[in-house]
Enzyme design. Structure first.
Site, PDB file in Angstrom:
ATOM      1  N   CYS A 114       1.069  -1.975   0.168  1.00 49.42           N
ATOM      2  CA  CYS A 114      -0.266  -0.044  -0.232  1.00 49.42           C
ATOM      3  C   CYS A 114       0.741   1.216  -0.252  1.00 49.42           C
ATOM      4  CB  CYS A 114      -0.528   0.356   0.914  1.00 49.42           C
ATOM      5  SG  CYS A 114      -1.720   1.241   0.999  1.00 49.42           S
ATOM      6  N   HIS A 145      -3.551  -4.806   0.428  1.00 53.30           N
ATOM      7  CA  HIS A 145      -3.433  -5.570   1.825  1.00 53.30           C
ATOM      8  C   HIS A 145      -2.984  -7.033   2.177  1.00 53.30           C
ATOM      9  CE1 HIS A 145      -2.314  -1.973   3.916  1.00 53.30           C
ATOM     10  NE2 HIS A 145      -3.663  -1.421   3.157  1.00 53.30           N
ATOM     11  N   GLU A 183      -1.927  -8.867   4.199  1.00 52.16           N
ATOM     12  CA  GLU A 183      -1.692  -9.359   5.918  1.00 52.16           C
ATOM     13  C   GLU A 183      -3.489  -9.529   6.264  1.00 52.16           C
ATOM     14  OE1 GLU A 183      -1.565  -4.998   6.197  1.00 52.16           O
ATOM     15  OE2 GLU A 183      -1.058  -6.099   4.222  1.00 52.16           O
TER      16      GLU A 183
END
Length: 509
Positions: free
Chosen positions: A79, A167, A169
């Site tokens: 990002c 993202h 994660e």
């Protein structure tokens, strides 16, 4: 030598989550602020640049010289990290014409690149940005797009340097774990040998060398962190560890006796101290939450210090500090605003001349539990919900009396035991009851009552940093409410807290 992934933090709320995902791959990683980069040694196998609430177009935007890193070390910008790579690498970042927040579909994925090995086209990812990469860095290929973002991912031609706008994660990115595994294991060539067993073995060896024949004193709480930390130290130095468990009169019902019994099973040398009256005296008349916390902290130090002086020649203080505490103490923009003082942070008073040993300071909470399993610590300790250091004092709103503590202990015991009996205890992160400083009209039999109100609180969470209220079954809540009102004299109304964190906190004080 421990190989590791270096994560540079630009202030994202998801940075700790990146680290957790990397560690789930049995690869060690560390988080460092972008402006405090450690020496890039041979141990560092790759670098991840986190997201950020900032815009790279701002004049004082956080920037690192990522092009100055050794060319053989892979870099992954996530990002903001990807936008920073583009903006400083010959590309361009502009305000998005359409802001992308939330789920979106990644397409035009080029699976020839290692980062997207076995990643399906049209997979769901999670976006959270108001800027967008208009053009990739000089010498980079675009390797994935979305319907509205042409440069959703890129890779430099001649170096293992990647940038992604989404993202990986977060769980909403459905193949995020695959993408991170591709980077960490395939591109960075990490061997995945950082396991709970290897951590325990290395920690015990290090503790033996560090502590030698010195004596260590440690305050135990009955919680996961202090129990696992004490067990590691015990394995290293045996009888030279002296543990102190203080009954501050603010524990759960029968907790003092039950926890002492659990510790005996671990072979720990534990001294139990009944200091209820000292704490009640210190808390008398106090209603402000911070005043209560400080009174409890001071009294604990007085009690702990008195017991510690009985151990001749003690040189160390053991603590159950874990990695989030360490990260937050060196945050990108300095310490966060104090929401409430922490019972276990702030150092020792000057008169306690002890060095500190913190065997868990590199672990997240879930990692602590995994190490605890490898040490054969019983599940009744490892599976315990977090419990605040000040105990029930911050679950009794207003002043503290022995009568109020007893009422709340009974209510709490009914609630917690019901969660366990219903198989719900392990499905929530934390649960407890709060005694409110209000009275409520009720009817019992033919009599009108005017008695106390209690609130039940149960939340789901990964690490306690954010939390959602637990959607417990209505029938369960009805049964618990009925049992509390029937069995606990002085309570005639039960409410359930449906606030999430943020904006609320998990505890009420």
């Amino acid at each position: 030598m421990t190989e590791q992934i270096l994560i540079l933090d630009f202030g994202s709320q998801f940075t700790q989550l990146i680290a957790r995902r990397v560690r789930e791959l049995n690869v060690y990683c560390e988080i460092h602020p972008f402006n405090k980069i450690p020496a890039i040694t041979s141990e560092i196998k790759g670098i991840i640049l986190s997201g950020s609430p900032c815009s790279v177009r701002e004049e004082d935007a956080p920037i690192v010289d990522w092009q100055g890193f050794p060319s053989e070390i892979p870099v992954l910008g996530i990002c903001y990290g990807a936008q920073m790579m583009a903006q400083t690498g010959g590309g361009e970042v502009l305000p998005s014409s359409i802001r992308e927040y939330g789920r979106t579909i990644l397409n035009k994925i080029d699976n020839r690149y290692a980062l997207f090995k076995e990643v399906a086209d049209h997979t769901q990812v999670w976006m959270s940005h108001s800027d967008t990469i208009a053009s990739a860095p000089t010498g980079a290929d675009i390797i994935a797009s979305t319907e509205t973002v042409r440069v959703a991912a890129f890779k430099l031609h001649d170096q293992p340097r990647y940038g992604i706008q989404f993202h990986p994660e977060v769980t909403h990115t459905l193949q995020g774990k695959t993408i991170l595994k591709n980077f960490v294991v395939d591109i960075c060539e990490c061997s995945q040998n950082w396991t709970p067993d290897s951590f325990a073995e290395a920690s015990i060896k290090e503790l033996k060398e560090k502590l030698g024949d010195d004596k260590v004193i440690m305050g135990l709480s009955g919680g996961v962190d202090s129990s696992v930390a004490a067990t590691l130290i015990h394995h290293a130095i045996g009888k030279n560890l002296y543990c102190i468990f203080v009954d501050n009169g603010l524990l759960r019902k029968n907790e003092f006796e039950e926890v002492l019994e659990s510790y005996k099973g671990l072979g720990l040398n534990v001294i139990g101290v009944d200091a209820k009256e000292q704490f009640y005296t210190a808390l008398q008349g106090l209603t402000d939450p911070e005043a209560k916390r400080k009174a409890i902290g001071k009294t604990f130090i007085d009690v702990f210090d008195a017991e510690a002086h009985k151990v001749e020649g003690a040189a160390w203080l053991g603590q159950g500090t874990i990695y989030p505490d360490v990260i937050e103490s060196v945050s990108v923009k300095g310490p966060s605003v104090t929401i409430k003082s922490h019972h276990n942070v702030g150092g020792l008073p000057d008169f306690m001349k002890l060095q500190v040993v913190e065997p868990l300071r590199l672990l997240f909470k879930d990692g602590v539990r995994e190490v605890g399993k490898s040490l054969d610590i019983p599940q009744n300790i490892l599976g315990r919900h977090p419990f605040p250091g000040p105990g029930l004092a911050i679950r009794i709103l207003g002043d503290i009396t022995a009568e109020k503590v007893q009422i709340l202990q009974e209510v709490d015991a009914i609630f917690i035991n019901a969660l366990k009996d219903s198989g719900l205890y392990d499905k929530v992160w934390q649960a407890g009851a709060i005694l409110l400083p209000v009275q409520s009209v009720g009817v019992m039999g033919d009599e009108r009552t005017y008695e106390k109100v209690v609130a039940l609180r149960a939340v789901t969470s990964v690490d306690g940093m954010t939390a959602d209220w637990a959607h417990l079954p209505y029938e369960f809540l009805a049964d618990v409410s009925n049992e509390i009102i029937n069995r606990v004299k002085g309570v005639n109304r039960v409410v359930y807290d449906i606030s999430s964190k943020p904006p609320a906190t998990i505890e009420w004080e």
